[in-house]
Design an enzyme around this catalytic site. Structure first.
Site, PDB file in Angstrom:
ATOM      1  N   GLU A  55       0.781  -1.228   0.000  1.00 63.71           N
ATOM      2  CA  GLU A  55       0.000   0.000   0.000  1.00 63.71           C
ATOM      3  C   GLU A  55       0.821   1.291   0.000  1.00 63.71           C
ATOM      4  O   GLU A  55       0.349   2.314  -0.488  1.00 63.71           O
ATOM      5  CB  GLU A  55      -0.943  -0.001   1.218  1.00 63.71           C
ATOM      6  CG  GLU A  55      -2.030  -1.060   1.175  1.00 63.71           C
ATOM      7  CD  GLU A  55      -3.006  -0.843   0.034  1.00 63.71           C
ATOM      8  OE1 GLU A  55      -3.443   0.309  -0.184  1.00 63.71           O
ATOM      9  OE2 GLU A  55      -3.305  -1.831  -0.676  1.00 63.71           O
ATOM     10  N   SER A 328     -52.058 -23.215  42.304  1.00 65.78           N
ATOM     11  CA  SER A 328     -51.599 -23.777  43.577  1.00 65.78           C
ATOM     12  C   SER A 328     -50.089 -23.736  43.766  1.00 65.78           C
ATOM     13  O   SER A 328     -49.607 -24.031  44.863  1.00 65.78           O
ATOM     14  CB  SER A 328     -52.090 -25.225  43.712  1.00 65.78           C
ATOM     15  OG  SER A 328     -53.474 -25.242  43.955  1.00 65.78           O
TER      16      SER A 328
END
Length: 694
Positions: A55, A328
């Site tokens: 690069e 219950s």
């Protein structure tokens, strides 16, 4: 006049978060950008050299810009050609890293980029620039930064890359989409580009001629499919995100903060929970029937597993979000409150039917108006006698029952609308499976409730780890918890919960069935794990399974519970519950024989099981249908287990919020009893003025 921007682009610095199962290694989900920043020292020199050779060969010598390259780029723009080339590593960083620089192709933007690049070069070190660049640049395959790229292309960390592999990553930067998974002509182009990087490394002196000649094109790992949430993972992610938000982490933190989140979920137990539902529920289970399962570690409060239904069918899960009446299963909170406030297991309560209470408009009956006389609290629990618990609630005080339930993890907002009703001890409040499992975990943990949570730890991008420390609350005394547990053991040994027995270890639990079986429960626990299973319909109708009839807590819910716990406890040591109090023993009950797997030969079930009855006001149709609805992503498809839309009852799928029975109060309810020699029947009660129902 062109200052260096003082802010960075969010996408350039964001690090996605990874969410793990409780082992801290198995990935559950990923959120946000796939990036893991690394220090430059962790990037091998040959990888850095490859990027520089590909690069910007003059990177360490130039002033942040390339005069020739820039002139060429500007000319191509002025002449109307596509802007190309000319950007140094510093210029690329400036363009992608700092805020205020658009990606438009214009001379003005290019000059601004050049000026900022020159200033950055003067104010920052070259190594700083290279480090930011390597962590910022996109490499294809969804990977941002060199560490994520190393994992995406070669399945390893960046510090493990070879020269050839590092050169390939450098080659990818030019055309990440084309070289991400090259084939045919693209593969040939990728090979040429890779070779040019290797040659460039030889020209810059990074490699010797012999090293250049020795390099071979690397083998790329197959690209992974985009991460998709399947099955229960979507529900898990929703709960983890919600808890992180409550603990102060914003969505931005989660998506871009690079967090490592370790959850409480055990992958094997999650799979076991789903198997239990699939294997037990028949294919004929109607589409509208929902099943929820939640497993909580009593010692820590961690939700280790759950089953929330099928995400493709409903965005609301059946374990955390849906709240249905407890029936219950609420009675043990009343029992514990009494035992913690001066009562003991030998306390006598009124089991006669009907029972008249001053605060109730109508007498409260038992199933078939059956009377039990004056019975102790073990008998009342084992046989789930409604009038006995209503009487007990009056004796101990409904405020104390509410305080106990709230301290055990049932939110006050779900309790307060009902706590003044005489029927409050019978379970008129609605709860989720997670809340009910957490409440019962209190009894298994010697009366101490551990805050329920789904996150174990969070480690930020800097490596700072925060471990979740749940709040511990002493709900009832250790002895009160032991005595409550003893009474619930009798439910599983001789009462309505025998279908939940684990023959290698003691179990305590409670069944629950609301009016017309609109919700049916089994909650139970061993010393190591508390699990709640509920079944309900998203339209609040009766839970009926073709071929199995109307359901009760002691039937399919208990069987699902047993199937899950059989697998979950397979490799766990057998632990005993603490001994109950030794005072007040009478001829009605004795200390349980731990080795007794079947009921005594002289034991006879009652011909009609006791019921659950409530005397409640008319539904409040203005009340909100549900609270705390999670925000969800689009659901993903998965296998459709029975009980979540696999069978009959082809009605429109749920599009609204999950069911809540807060505004659908029952007038009767009961637990299931499957008597020897008889078919399944309910121990529901007959409403005053109506004929008995079974």
């Amino acid at each position: 006049m062109t200052p260096i921007p003082d802010t960075t682009q969010k996408d350039a610095t964001a690090q996605g978060s990874v969410i793990y199962y409780r082992d801290g290694k198995t990935v559950l989900a990923r959120r946000g950008v796939d990036r893991r920043n690394v220090e430059l020292a962790r990037v091998p020199k040959h990888v850095r050299d490859a990027v520089i050779a590909a690069e910007n060969r003059s990177f360490y010598e130039d002033g942040g810009v390339s005069v020739k390259g820039t002139a060429r780029a500007v000319w191509s723009t002025v002449s109307g050609q596509q802007l190309q080339g000319g950007s140094t590593i510093t210029q690329q960083l400036v363009r992608n890293y700092y805020s205020g620089l658009s990606q438009e192709r214009s001379v003005t933007r290019k000059f601004k980029e050049i000026l900022i690049a020159m200033k950055v070069d003067q104010s920052k070190s070259k190594d700083w620039v290279l480090e930011q660049y390597l962590n910022t640049i996109y490499f294809g395959r969804g990977a941002n930064g060199v560490e994520s790229a190393a994992r995406a292309y070669f399945g390893k960390h960046v510090d493990q890359l070879t020269v050839a592999e590092g050169a390939y990553l450098a080659a990818v930067i030019q055309q990440p989409s084309r070289f991400a998974d090259p084939e045919g002509a693209d593969l040939e182009a990728a090979r040429r580009r890779w070779q040019s990087v290797i040659d460039a490394m030889g020209q810059t002196g990074a490699l010797t001629p012999e090293q250049v000649a020795a390099q071979r094109f690397p083998e790329l790992a197959p690209p992974k499919k985009p991460f998709q949430l399947k099955g229960q993972a979507q529900y898990m992610l929703e709960q983890v995100t919600a808890e992180l938000n409550r603990r102060g982490y914003s969505d931005e933190d989660i998506n871009g903060g690079g967090l490592k989140v370790v959850t409480t979920f055990d992958k094997k137990l999650m799979q076991a929970a789903e198997r239990a539902v699939k294997d037990v529920l028949p294919d004929s289970t109607p589409k509208k029937v929902r099943t929820g399962l939640a497993a909580v570690d009593p010692a820590t409060g961690e939700v280790v597993a759950f089953y929330g239904g099928r995400p493709a069918q409903s965005q609301y899960d059946s374990a955390f979000s849906a709240k249905v009446m407890a029936g219950s299963t609420f009675k043990p909170y009343t029992l514990a409150a009494a035992l913690n406030n001066g009562f003991d297991l030998s306390t006598r309560v009124d089991g006669n039917s009907p029972l008249r209470v001053a605060s109730a408009d109508k007498p409260i009956p038992n199933d078939s108006d059956r009377s039990y006389g004056q019975i102790n609290l073990v008998q009342a629990t084992q046989n789930s006698v409604n009038t006995a618990f209503v009487d007990l609630g009056q004796k101990v005080g409904l405020d104390k029952v509410a305080e106990t339930a709230e301290a055990a993890g049932i939110p006050a907002a779900q309790i307060q609308p009902h706590q003044d009703a005489a029927s409050f001890p019978l379970g008129v409040a609605s709860v989720s499976a997670v809340q009910n499992a957490s409440g019962f975990a209190t009894f298994a943990n010697k009366g101490v409730h551990m805050e329920t949570h789904v996150v174990r730890s969070v480690t930020d991008a800097e490596g700072v780890k925060q471990v979740v420390k749940p709040v511990a609350t002493q709900v009832v005394s250790e002895q009160a918890a032991a005595d409550t547990t003893y009474a619930m053991q009798q439910v599983v040994k001789y009462g309505t919960g025998t279908a939940a027995r684990l023959y290698d270890r003691p179990v305590a639990g409670k069944t629950g069935t609301t009016d017309d079986s609109k919700s049916v429960w089994f909650n139970g626990f061993t010393p190591q794990l508390a699990v709640a299973v509920d079944m309900f319909r998203d339209d609040n109708a009766t839970v009926t399974i073709p071929g199995y009839g109307t359901q009760f807590g002691g039937q399919l819910p208990a069987q699902v519970w047993r199937a899950f716990m059989t697998e979950a406890m397979a490799d766990e040591p057998v632990e005993e519950f603490p001994e109950p109090s030794d005072y007040g023993w009478g001829p009605d009950y004795t200390t349980p024989d731990r080795s007794e797997d079947i009921p005594r030969q002289d034991y006879t079930r009652p011909t009609d099981g006791p019921g659950d009855w409530t005397d409640t006001p008319e539904p409040d149709i203005t009340a909100p249908p549900f609270t705390d609805q999670p925000e969800t992503d689009q659901p993903s498809d998965g296998d459709q287990p029975p009980g979540d839309g696999g069978g009959q009852d082809e009605q429109p799928e749920q599009t609204g919020p999950p069911p809540t029975q807060e505004s659908l109060q029952p007038t009767t309810r009961g637990d299931a009893v499957n008597e020897p020699g008889r078919g399944r029947q309910a121990d529901t009660v007959n409403e005053p003025g109506r004929s008995p129902t079974r």
